[in-house]
Design a protein around this motif. Structure first.
Motif, short mmCIF file in Angstrom:
data_model
loop_
_atom_site.label_atom_id
_atom_site.label_comp_id
_atom_site.label_asym_id
_atom_site.label_seq_id
_atom_site.Cartn_x
_atom_site.Cartn_y
_atom_site.Cartn_z
N GLN A 191 84.56 44.57 28.28
CA GLN A 191 85.12 44.56 26.94
C GLN A 191 86.60 44.89 27.10
OE1 GLN A 191 83.37 47.13 23.93
NE2 GLN A 191 83.84 45.53 22.45
N VAL A 192 87.47 43.93 26.77
CA VAL A 192 88.90 44.10 26.98
C VAL A 192 89.65 44.52 25.73
CG1 VAL A 192 89.00 42.60 29.00
CG2 VAL A 192 89.32 41.61 26.72
N ALA A 193 89.00 44.39 24.57
CA ALA A 193 89.53 44.83 23.29
C ALA A 193 88.34 44.87 22.33
CB ALA A 193 90.60 43.86 22.78
N PRO A 194 88.47 45.54 21.21
CA PRO A 194 87.35 45.52 20.26
C PRO A 194 86.99 44.08 19.88
CG PRO A 194 88.94 47.20 19.65
CD PRO A 194 89.57 46.40 20.75
N GLY A 195 85.73 43.71 20.11
CA GLY A 195 85.27 42.38 19.76
C GLY A 195 85.64 41.28 20.72
N ASP B 163 75.49 35.83 25.73
CA ASP B 163 74.50 36.48 24.84
C ASP B 163 74.72 37.99 24.79
OD1 ASP B 163 73.39 33.99 24.35
OD2 ASP B 163 71.60 34.34 25.60
N ALA B 164 75.01 38.61 25.93
CA ALA B 164 75.27 40.06 25.95
C ALA B 164 76.51 40.39 25.12
CB ALA B 164 75.44 40.54 27.40
N ALA B 165 77.53 39.53 25.19
CA ALA B 165 78.73 39.74 24.39
C ALA B 165 78.40 39.65 22.90
CB ALA B 165 79.81 38.72 24.76
N ALA B 166 77.59 38.65 22.53
CA ALA B 166 77.21 38.49 21.12
C ALA B 166 76.39 39.68 20.63
CB ALA B 166 76.41 37.19 20.95
N GLN B 167 75.48 40.16 21.46
CA GLN B 167 74.67 41.32 21.08
C GLN B 167 75.53 42.56 20.89
OE1 GLN B 167 71.66 41.62 24.10
NE2 GLN B 167 70.59 39.80 23.40
N ARG B 168 76.60 42.65 21.65
CA ARG B 168 77.53 43.77 21.53
C ARG B 168 78.42 43.62 20.30
NH1 ARG B 168 80.86 44.52 26.80
NH2 ARG B 168 82.01 42.74 26.01
N GLY B 169 78.46 42.42 19.73
CA GLY B 169 79.29 42.18 18.55
C GLY B 169 80.63 41.53 18.84
N HIS C 269 83.41 38.85 19.06
CA HIS C 269 83.66 37.62 18.31
C HIS C 269 84.30 36.55 19.18
CE1 HIS C 269 87.92 38.71 17.92
NE2 HIS C 269 87.48 39.92 17.70
N GLU C 270 84.75 36.94 20.37
CA GLU C 270 85.24 35.95 21.32
C GLU C 270 85.00 36.43 22.74
OE1 GLU C 270 89.43 35.59 20.22
OE2 GLU C 270 89.98 36.60 22.05
#
Length: 143
Positions: A60-64, A92-98, A100-101
């Protein structure tokens, strides 16, 4: 396939990354290894005998905003969909974490692979670890 942290998947993921990045692509070990592994989500694709065939990580490099990296498939198993499985698990893991990109740095030779999976080139090519890359992006609206 397994998704988890470096403590659980690191040894097997490291074996794939060393084979692909250090041995095959001749990337210096010091450039391949970094401290980000400890905070990343990792994916590991195994063959039916339990041998690691593909791996990748999500930071995660920035929120979202997620950053996929270190996506690697053992040479003799490329073209069998293992890279797609690993990439999809990370998206999918990124989407589950919320997120957006999701962003990644695609080697020039893999740009069409990522484009076929919905990633769009951003900006000009650049050199990273001695290899030409392009930043690519997939937004939540493109999933």
């Amino acid at each position: 396939m397994s998704v988890g942290d470096w403590a659980r998947l690191g040894e097997a993921a490291r074996a794939v990354r060393l084979a692909v990045f250090v041995q095959e692509q001749q990337i210096p070990l010091a450039l391949e290894q970094d401290q980000a592994d400890a905070r990343a989500v990792h994916v590991l694709v195994l063959n039916p005998q339990g041998k690691p065939m593909a791996t990748g990580r999500l930071l995660q490099v920035a929120p979202g905003v997620g950053q996929i990296g270190r996506l690697a498939v053992i040479r003799e198993h490329r073209g069998k969909g293992l890279g797609q499985l690993a990439l999809k698990a990370l998206v999918d893991a990124a989407a589950q974490r919320g997120d957006h990109e999701v962003r990644l740095h695609a080697q020039a030779s893999a740009k069409s692979f990522y484009a076929a999976l919905g990633f769009v080139p951003q900006g000009e090519p650049f050199v990273e670890a001695g290899i030409v890359h392009t930043e690519m992006l997939k937004s939540s609206s493109a999933r």
